[in-house]
Design a protein around this motif. Structure first.
Motif, mmCIF file in Angstrom:
data_model
loop_
_atom_site.group_PDB
_atom_site.id
_atom_site.type_symbol
_atom_site.label_atom_id
_atom_site.label_comp_id
_atom_site.label_asym_id
_atom_site.label_seq_id
_atom_site.Cartn_x
_atom_site.Cartn_y
_atom_site.Cartn_z
ATOM 1 N N LEU A 83 -6.989 1.156 4.646
ATOM 2 C CA LEU A 83 -8.189 1.490 3.877
ATOM 3 C C LEU A 83 -7.819 2.523 2.831
ATOM 4 O O LEU A 83 -7.328 3.601 3.167
ATOM 5 C CB LEU A 83 -9.257 2.050 4.831
ATOM 6 N N GLY A 84 -8.027 2.202 1.564
ATOM 7 C CA GLY A 84 -7.778 3.157 0.483
ATOM 8 C C GLY A 84 -9.095 3.499 -0.186
ATOM 9 O O GLY A 84 -9.833 2.610 -0.607
ATOM 10 N N GLN A 90 -6.551 3.671 -5.926
ATOM 11 C CA GLN A 90 -5.625 3.704 -7.065
ATOM 12 C C GLN A 90 -4.175 3.606 -6.575
ATOM 13 O O GLN A 90 -3.354 2.876 -7.157
ATOM 14 C CB GLN A 90 -5.829 4.999 -7.864
ATOM 15 N N VAL A 91 -3.863 4.305 -5.480
ATOM 16 C CA VAL A 91 -2.506 4.264 -4.924
ATOM 17 C C VAL A 91 -2.174 2.844 -4.455
ATOM 18 O O VAL A 91 -1.076 2.333 -4.712
ATOM 19 C CB VAL A 91 -2.359 5.272 -3.756
ATOM 20 N N LEU A 92 -3.133 2.192 -3.787
ATOM 21 C CA LEU A 92 -2.871 0.835 -3.274
ATOM 22 C C LEU A 92 -2.657 -0.154 -4.422
ATOM 23 O O LEU A 92 -1.818 -1.057 -4.319
ATOM 24 C CB LEU A 92 -4.022 0.375 -2.366
ATOM 25 N N CYS A 93 -3.383 0.001 -5.523
ATOM 26 C CA CYS A 93 -3.165 -0.874 -6.688
ATOM 27 C C CYS A 93 -1.799 -0.591 -7.314
ATOM 28 O O CYS A 93 -1.056 -1.513 -7.639
ATOM 29 C CB CYS A 93 -4.262 -0.679 -7.734
ATOM 30 N N PRO A 99 -4.273 -6.097 -6.013
ATOM 31 C CA PRO A 99 -4.069 -6.471 -7.417
ATOM 32 C C PRO A 99 -4.960 -5.655 -8.365
ATOM 33 O O PRO A 99 -5.921 -5.028 -7.927
ATOM 34 C CB PRO A 99 -4.499 -7.942 -7.430
ATOM 35 N N GLY A 100 -4.625 -5.679 -9.640
ATOM 36 C CA GLY A 100 -5.457 -5.037 -10.651
ATOM 37 C C GLY A 100 -5.107 -3.578 -10.840
ATOM 38 O O GLY A 100 -4.091 -3.093 -10.349
#
Lengths: 224, 80
Positions: A83-84, A90-93, A99-100
């Protein structure tokens, strides 16, 4: 449920998430420093909000290349739910787990207020107990929450029922009113709003509690 | 060698900061500006002396960190 919460220099919502998880029945989460290279056994990994590395270069860019991230990416490949929230999204993207990209808010201003979200899918460990169309009011606090994806990526998200939450009244210009998205295997959720800050009656709303209860029941169910 | 990396938003990606600058230029009386796009320049001082090696290294830096290729393009300029 055992949870790990990542901490980068500039992270500031780690305790808020821990409080929400404990209220939902989790054991006291482990805080994992960005310089670490391994995670304790985790049923859930949270990348919390804040301003990791001062948001320098791009929000989440440097955090996504931290020593801990290969372990997170490896856990994601094994299906551990991630879970971000806000800066965590933003870190996971930036890390490629979602994606994105999150761009500067369309009105260029930092937005800090309550927003109403609509649950866009119940098909995930994070939203399984929330009905599609269910509305919740939770805070947002960000300068770069304007979700962008190219037309192909956006189509894949929409066709795959991977938009988890949409804004009822879009505060930042996000494409298709997107407030949160899921990975292809539906085990990674990134969202800009802060459900963890609406989980305790002492500070007002508890609309965000449903998300943490959903996670706890999904993961306890899986462990049993 | 010195390297200058120009990072710019891809075409089709909305640039609210460029739009704000455009508006400000308009209110200062500058006419005939069709569009403004804002990017950034990153200057690197490298130990490498070989241009091809330096270019390859900076290219990798761009892909790994300096640019987000989901939304940004980059261009590398090298000088001695």
């Amino acid at each position: 449920m055992k949870s790990s919460i990542l901490v980068f220099p500039g992270t500031n919502r780690e305790r808020d998430v821990a409080h929400a998880l404990v209220r939902a029945g989790s054991a006291e989460p482990a805080y994992v420093w960005h310089h670490d290279t391994s995670l304790p056994p985790s049923d859930l990994i949270v990348v919390p909000g804040g301003f990791a590395h001062g948001d320098y270069l791009r929000c989440g860019a440097m955090a996504a290349r931290s020593p801990i991230m290969p372990a997170v990416i490896e856990a994601a490949a094994k299906g551990v739910p991630i879970l971000g929230i806000c800066n965590g999204f933003q870190v996971l993207c930036e890390s490629g787990l979602l994606p994105g990209a999150l761009m500067r808010n369309a009105a260029l201003k930092f937005v800090c207020r309550d927003v109403t979200l609509e649950v866009a899918t119940s098909d995930s460990p994070f939203t399984h107990s929330l009905a599609k169309g269910h509305r919740m009011t939770v805070p947002v606090a960000h300068h770069d929450g304007n979700y962008f994806a190219d037309p192909e990526t956006l189509k894949a998200l929409e066709d795959g029922d991977r938009v988890a939450f949409r804004y009822v009244d879009n505060p930042n210009g996000s494409i298709n009113d997107i407030a949160g998205i899921l990975s292809e295997n539906r085990r990674v959720l990134g969202m800009m709003p802060h459900p963890e800050n609406a989980t305790d009656p002492k500070i007002g709303r508890i609309d965000g509690q449903g998300l943490f209860t959903a996670i706890a029941t999904a993961l306890e169910g899986a462990a049993a | 060698m010195k390297a200058k990396v120009h990072v710019t938003l891809k075409n089709g990606v909305l640039d609210p900061q460029g739009k704000a600058i455009h508006n400000a230029l308009g209110s200062l009386g500058f006419e005939g500006v069709d569009e403004v796009r804002q990017g950034k320049v990153i200057e690197l001082d490298l130990a490498d002396t070989d241009e091809a090696a330096a270019r390859a290294k900076v290219e990798e830096m761009c892909k790994k960190l300096l640019a987000n290729t989901v939304i940004e393009n980059y261009a590398i300029e090298l000088s001695a």
